[in-house]
Structure formats: structure tokens, C-alpha cells
Scaffold this motif. Structure first.
Motif, mmCIF file in Angstrom:
data_model
loop_
_atom_site.group_PDB
_atom_site.id
_atom_site.type_symbol
_atom_site.label_atom_id
_atom_site.label_comp_id
_atom_site.label_asym_id
_atom_site.label_seq_id
_atom_site.Cartn_x
_atom_site.Cartn_y
_atom_site.Cartn_z
ATOM 1 N N PRO A 44 -7.421 3.404 3.146
ATOM 2 C CA PRO A 44 -8.560 3.617 2.246
ATOM 3 C C PRO A 44 -8.797 2.377 1.384
ATOM 4 O O PRO A 44 -7.873 1.591 1.139
ATOM 5 C CB PRO A 44 -8.123 4.801 1.373
ATOM 6 N N PRO A 45 -10.019 2.203 0.884
ATOM 7 C CA PRO A 45 -10.281 1.092 -0.039
ATOM 8 C C PRO A 45 -9.482 1.272 -1.324
ATOM 9 O O PRO A 45 -9.162 2.396 -1.721
ATOM 10 C CB PRO A 45 -11.789 1.185 -0.299
ATOM 11 N N ALA A 46 -9.146 0.159 -1.960
ATOM 12 C CA ALA A 46 -8.364 0.201 -3.192
ATOM 13 C C ALA A 46 -9.168 0.829 -4.329
ATOM 14 O O ALA A 46 -10.408 0.791 -4.333
ATOM 15 C CB ALA A 46 -7.931 -1.210 -3.578
ATOM 16 N N ASP A 47 -8.460 1.416 -5.283
ATOM 17 C CA ASP A 47 -9.125 2.028 -6.436
ATOM 18 C C ASP A 47 -9.881 0.992 -7.263
ATOM 19 O O ASP A 47 -10.943 1.277 -7.817
ATOM 20 C CB ASP A 47 -8.094 2.729 -7.326
ATOM 21 N N LYS A 48 -9.324 -0.215 -7.354
ATOM 22 C CA LYS A 48 -9.945 -1.292 -8.117
ATOM 23 C C LYS A 48 -10.232 -2.462 -7.185
ATOM 24 O O LYS A 48 -9.569 -2.619 -6.158
ATOM 25 C CB LYS A 48 -9.012 -1.744 -9.243
ATOM 26 N N PRO A 49 -11.221 -3.298 -7.505
ATOM 27 C CA PRO A 49 -11.512 -4.464 -6.667
ATOM 28 C C PRO A 49 -10.272 -5.335 -6.473
ATOM 29 O O PRO A 49 -9.506 -5.562 -7.410
ATOM 30 C CB PRO A 49 -12.589 -5.213 -7.472
ATOM 31 N N ASP A 100 -4.615 -17.621 1.205
ATOM 32 C CA ASP A 100 -3.658 -18.725 1.145
ATOM 33 C C ASP A 100 -2.226 -18.210 1.061
ATOM 34 O O ASP A 100 -1.316 -18.761 1.704
ATOM 35 C CB ASP A 100 -3.954 -19.626 -0.061
ATOM 36 N N GLU A 101 -2.000 -17.163 0.280
ATOM 37 C CA GLU A 101 -0.665 -16.583 0.177
ATOM 38 C C GLU A 101 -0.263 -15.940 1.500
ATOM 39 O O GLU A 101 0.897 -16.019 1.917
ATOM 40 C CB GLU A 101 -0.620 -15.552 -0.954
ATOM 41 N N ALA A 102 -1.229 -15.295 2.167
ATOM 42 C CA ALA A 102 -0.946 -14.698 3.478
ATOM 43 C C ALA A 102 -0.525 -15.774 4.471
ATOM 44 O O ALA A 102 0.461 -15.600 5.203
ATOM 45 C CB ALA A 102 -2.179 -13.952 3.985
ATOM 46 N N ALA A 159 -2.864 -7.132 5.991
ATOM 47 C CA ALA A 159 -4.178 -7.245 5.344
ATOM 48 C C ALA A 159 -4.234 -6.475 4.029
ATOM 49 O O ALA A 159 -4.783 -6.966 3.033
ATOM 50 C CB ALA A 159 -5.270 -6.747 6.292
ATOM 51 N N GLN A 160 -3.697 -5.278 4.004
ATOM 52 C CA GLN A 160 -3.713 -4.499 2.769
ATOM 53 C C GLN A 160 -2.911 -5.203 1.674
ATOM 54 O O GLN A 160 -3.340 -5.266 0.518
ATOM 55 C CB GLN A 160 -3.140 -3.104 3.022
ATOM 56 N N LYS A 161 -1.775 -5.743 2.023
ATOM 57 C CA LYS A 161 -0.898 -6.398 1.050
ATOM 58 C C LYS A 161 -1.569 -7.593 0.400
ATOM 59 O O LYS A 161 -1.411 -7.833 -0.809
ATOM 60 C CB LYS A 161 0.396 -6.830 1.743
ATOM 61 N N TYR A 162 -2.331 -8.360 1.181
ATOM 62 C CA TYR A 162 -2.941 -9.582 0.669
ATOM 63 C C TYR A 162 -4.457 -9.464 0.461
ATOM 64 O O TYR A 162 -5.127 -10.472 0.242
ATOM 65 C CB TYR A 162 -2.619 -10.756 1.605
ATOM 66 N N GLY A 163 -4.974 -8.272 0.552
ATOM 67 C CA GLY A 163 -6.388 -8.047 0.277
ATOM 68 C C GLY A 163 -7.324 -8.704 1.281
ATOM 69 O O GLY A 163 -8.476 -9.038 0.937
ATOM 70 N N LEU A 164 -6.882 -8.884 2.515
ATOM 71 C CA LEU A 164 -7.736 -9.518 3.524
ATOM 72 C C LEU A 164 -8.831 -8.553 3.972
ATOM 73 O O LEU A 164 -8.595 -7.361 4.166
ATOM 74 C CB LEU A 164 -6.900 -9.943 4.740
ATOM 75 N N ARG A 165 -10.024 -9.082 4.124
ATOM 76 C CA ARG A 165 -11.161 -8.247 4.509
ATOM 77 C C ARG A 165 -11.453 -8.309 6.000
ATOM 78 O O ARG A 165 -12.004 -7.372 6.570
ATOM 79 C CB ARG A 165 -12.405 -8.691 3.728
ATOM 80 N N GLU A 166 -11.098 -9.436 6.617
ATOM 81 C CA GLU A 166 -11.469 -9.619 8.018
ATOM 82 C C GLU A 166 -10.496 -10.568 8.702
ATOM 83 O O GLU A 166 -10.024 -11.532 8.111
ATOM 84 C CB GLU A 166 -12.891 -10.173 8.103
ATOM 85 N N VAL A 167 -10.207 -10.257 9.975
ATOM 86 C CA VAL A 167 -9.428 -11.144 10.846
ATOM 87 C C VAL A 167 -10.258 -11.357 12.102
ATOM 88 O O VAL A 167 -10.648 -10.385 12.764
ATOM 89 C CB VAL A 167 -8.056 -10.537 11.209
ATOM 90 N N ALA A 191 -11.326 -4.638 7.387
ATOM 91 C CA ALA A 191 -10.628 -3.631 6.594
ATOM 92 C C ALA A 191 -11.481 -2.384 6.380
ATOM 93 O O ALA A 191 -10.960 -1.264 6.365
ATOM 94 C CB ALA A 191 -10.212 -4.228 5.253
ATOM 95 N N VAL A 192 -12.786 -2.565 6.227
ATOM 96 C CA VAL A 192 -13.649 -1.408 5.951
ATOM 97 C C VAL A 192 -13.800 -0.498 7.170
ATOM 98 O O VAL A 192 -14.140 0.671 7.036
ATOM 99 C CB VAL A 192 -15.051 -1.857 5.461
ATOM 100 N N ALA A 193 -13.557 -1.030 8.357
ATOM 101 C CA ALA A 193 -13.657 -0.227 9.581
ATOM 102 C C ALA A 193 -12.405 -0.413 10.429
ATOM 103 O O ALA A 193 -12.468 -0.527 11.648
ATOM 104 C CB ALA A 193 -14.905 -0.620 10.375
ATOM 105 N N GLY A 194 -11.258 -0.428 9.756
ATOM 106 C CA GLY A 194 -10.000 -0.722 10.443
ATOM 107 C C GLY A 194 -9.691 0.234 11.570
ATOM 108 O O GLY A 194 -9.135 -0.170 12.600
#
Length: 254
Positions: free
Chosen positions: A176-181, A187-189, A217-225, A234-237
Motif C-alpha cells: 500500500p502507499p505510505a501514510d505520509k509522502p 542514491d542510497e539504494a 523499493a518500499q525501503k528506499y521509496g523507489l517509484r519505478e524500476v 510501486a503504484v501498480a506493483g
């Protein structure tokens, strides 16, 4: 009749979009691993561990068989979880014991370090490349019942096919999407991927790299690979890898 029809259509349209919006929450968090030998469902944390083990194996130039030995061990010992406890003083993915010289508790709870130590020990086992997987695992672990590792051979073969990248598009995750942005941390990923895989190997291991990013992706907030004509978002994982004409021959993350 026209008014009724319009109302019905409006209700249907609203319900459809409400369901679409709620779908990520209803589906929860999970990863699907799909290979010719079968399909596995993993928690995201388990998938991250599986991806990391594959990355460390690739960095060491080890065969897929060596990776399978690591997988049967990790599944039996911890169910692919980075445990902070275990029998006696055992901890981590491979349930290694600080008192037996494997490392400190802190080191052994680092999956990259723990995996390296496992492979160092495995490489010292004579004929590990040809002996049965469970016997090679037991030669490293010296557990009370080495036959238990054999129960996980089919799962290990599915995981190795997927996380080495030998089978493209074999791994996708959803949550699910995170509660907060969330601020993406590409770079950390990349830094953490290179720590496990090494920079040289990362340039040559496209689908291994793509699978690692999707599981993290969830850990590092990645939106797309994006890679090799397809992309995961991430929105349609849950939809997995979809065609993307802009996806090139190198892995891109945002």
C-alpha cells in the motif's frame, strides 16, 4: 428510465474507481517469485534477504548451485528472516553463532556480512559443487539434523532462477502507499546494492539488479524500476512488469 440508467452508471463508475483506489490496501504487502520450476509467495523482508544473498553470490563469482545451497540453509535456519535470536547464541539469516567464531552479533545481523561468511565457509568444503545440496549445507552448518535442508531444494531452485536474473521478470512486489509522502532515495539504494553486489558486477547483472531494486523499493521509496523494454511501478506493483518502450538496456530507478 433515462435518469435511472444514468444514476446506475454513475454508481457503477464511482464504485469501480473506489475499488481501484482501495486495491493496493486490500492486496497488502507481498512479493511473487515466478520461475519455470514453480511459484513462491514471500514477504517483502524475505524477498530482500533472497535478493541480497544472490547479490553476494554474484559478487564472489559463485555458481547458481552455490546460491541454492545458501537458500536451502537460510530457509531452514530462519525462513529467510534476519532473526535477532536463535538456539543458544545463534542469530541472523543463517543462525550463525558468535561463540563459534562467525562474527559479532551486530555483524551477523547484517545479511551481507552473514552471507559472505557463509560462502567463505562453503568454499572450503571439498566437492561442494557436486555433492547434494543438503549435504553441502550440513557441511557448513553442522546442525543436529542435516537432512532437513533437503526439504527446501525445490524452493531454492525457484529462488535461484529468479534472483540470479536467469529468468527475466521473475520477481515483483506490491504494497500500500505510505501514510505520509516518502522522499525517494535512489542514491542510497544504489549504494546498498553495490555494497552487496559490487560495482563491476552491477553493470553486467541486469535482471539481478532489477529484482534487487524491486524488493527494496518500499525501503528506499523507489517509484519505478525500468529495464529491457519493461517497467515495474510501486503504484501498480501487483501488475508486475509491463511493457515500456522507454526502458533501455540498463536498469533505471526513480
Amino acid at each position: 428510465m433515462v435518469i435511472v440508467a444514468l444514476l446506475t452508471a454513475g454508481i457503477f463508475y464511482g464504485a469501480y474507481h473506489l475499488l481501484k483506489k482501495a486495491q493496493p490496501f486490500a492486496l497488502g504487502e507481498h512479493c511473487l517469485i515466478k520461475a519455470p520450476d514453480g511459484t513462491l509467495d514471500l514477504d517483502i523482508d524475505q524477498a530482500q534477504i533472497a535478493a541480497t544473498i544472490a547479490a553476494v553470490a554474484a559478487r564472489r563469482g559463485l555458481s547458481e548451485r552455490a546460491l541454492q545451497i545458501a537458500y536451502v540453509t537460510a530457509i531452514q535456519e530462519s525462513k529467510l528472516a534476519n532473526l535477532p535470536y536463535g538456539d543458544l547464541d545463534s542469530v541472523g539469516v543463517f543462525q550463525q553463532r558468535p561463540s563459534q567464531g562467525w562474527g559479532t552479533v551486530k555483524q551477523l545481523q547484517d545479511p551481507v556480512y552473514a552471507t559472505r561468511r557463509f560462502f567463505v565457509a562453503l568454499e572450503k568444503v571439498k566437492h561442494y559443487k557436486t555433492m547434494p545440496l543438503h549435504e553441502a549445507a550440513q557441511a557448513v552448518q553442522r546442525s543436529a539434523d542435516g537432512s532437513a535442508y533437503a526439504e527446501h531444494e525445490s524452493s531454492a531452485k525457484i529462488l535461484s532462477a529468479a534472483f540470479t536474473g536467469r529468468v527475466p521478470k521473475a520477481v515483483h512486489c506490491w504494497y500500500p502507499p505510505a501514510d505520509k509522502p516518502v522522499t525517494p532515495q535512489p542514491d542510497e539504494a544504489r549504494k546498498q546494492l553495490i555494497r552487496a553486489l559490487g560495482e563491476d558486477a552491477a553493470a553486467r547483472r541486469g535482471w539481478l539488479v532489477a529484482a534487487w531494486y524491486v524488493t527494496h523499493a518500499q525501503k528506499y521509496g523507489l517509484r519505478e524500476v525500468r529495464y529491457d523494454g519493461v517497467s515495474w511501478t510501486a503504484v501498480a506493483g501487483h501488475d508486475g512488469w509491463l511493457k515500456d518502450a522507454k526502458a533501455s538496456g540498463s536498469v533505471r530507478i526513480t
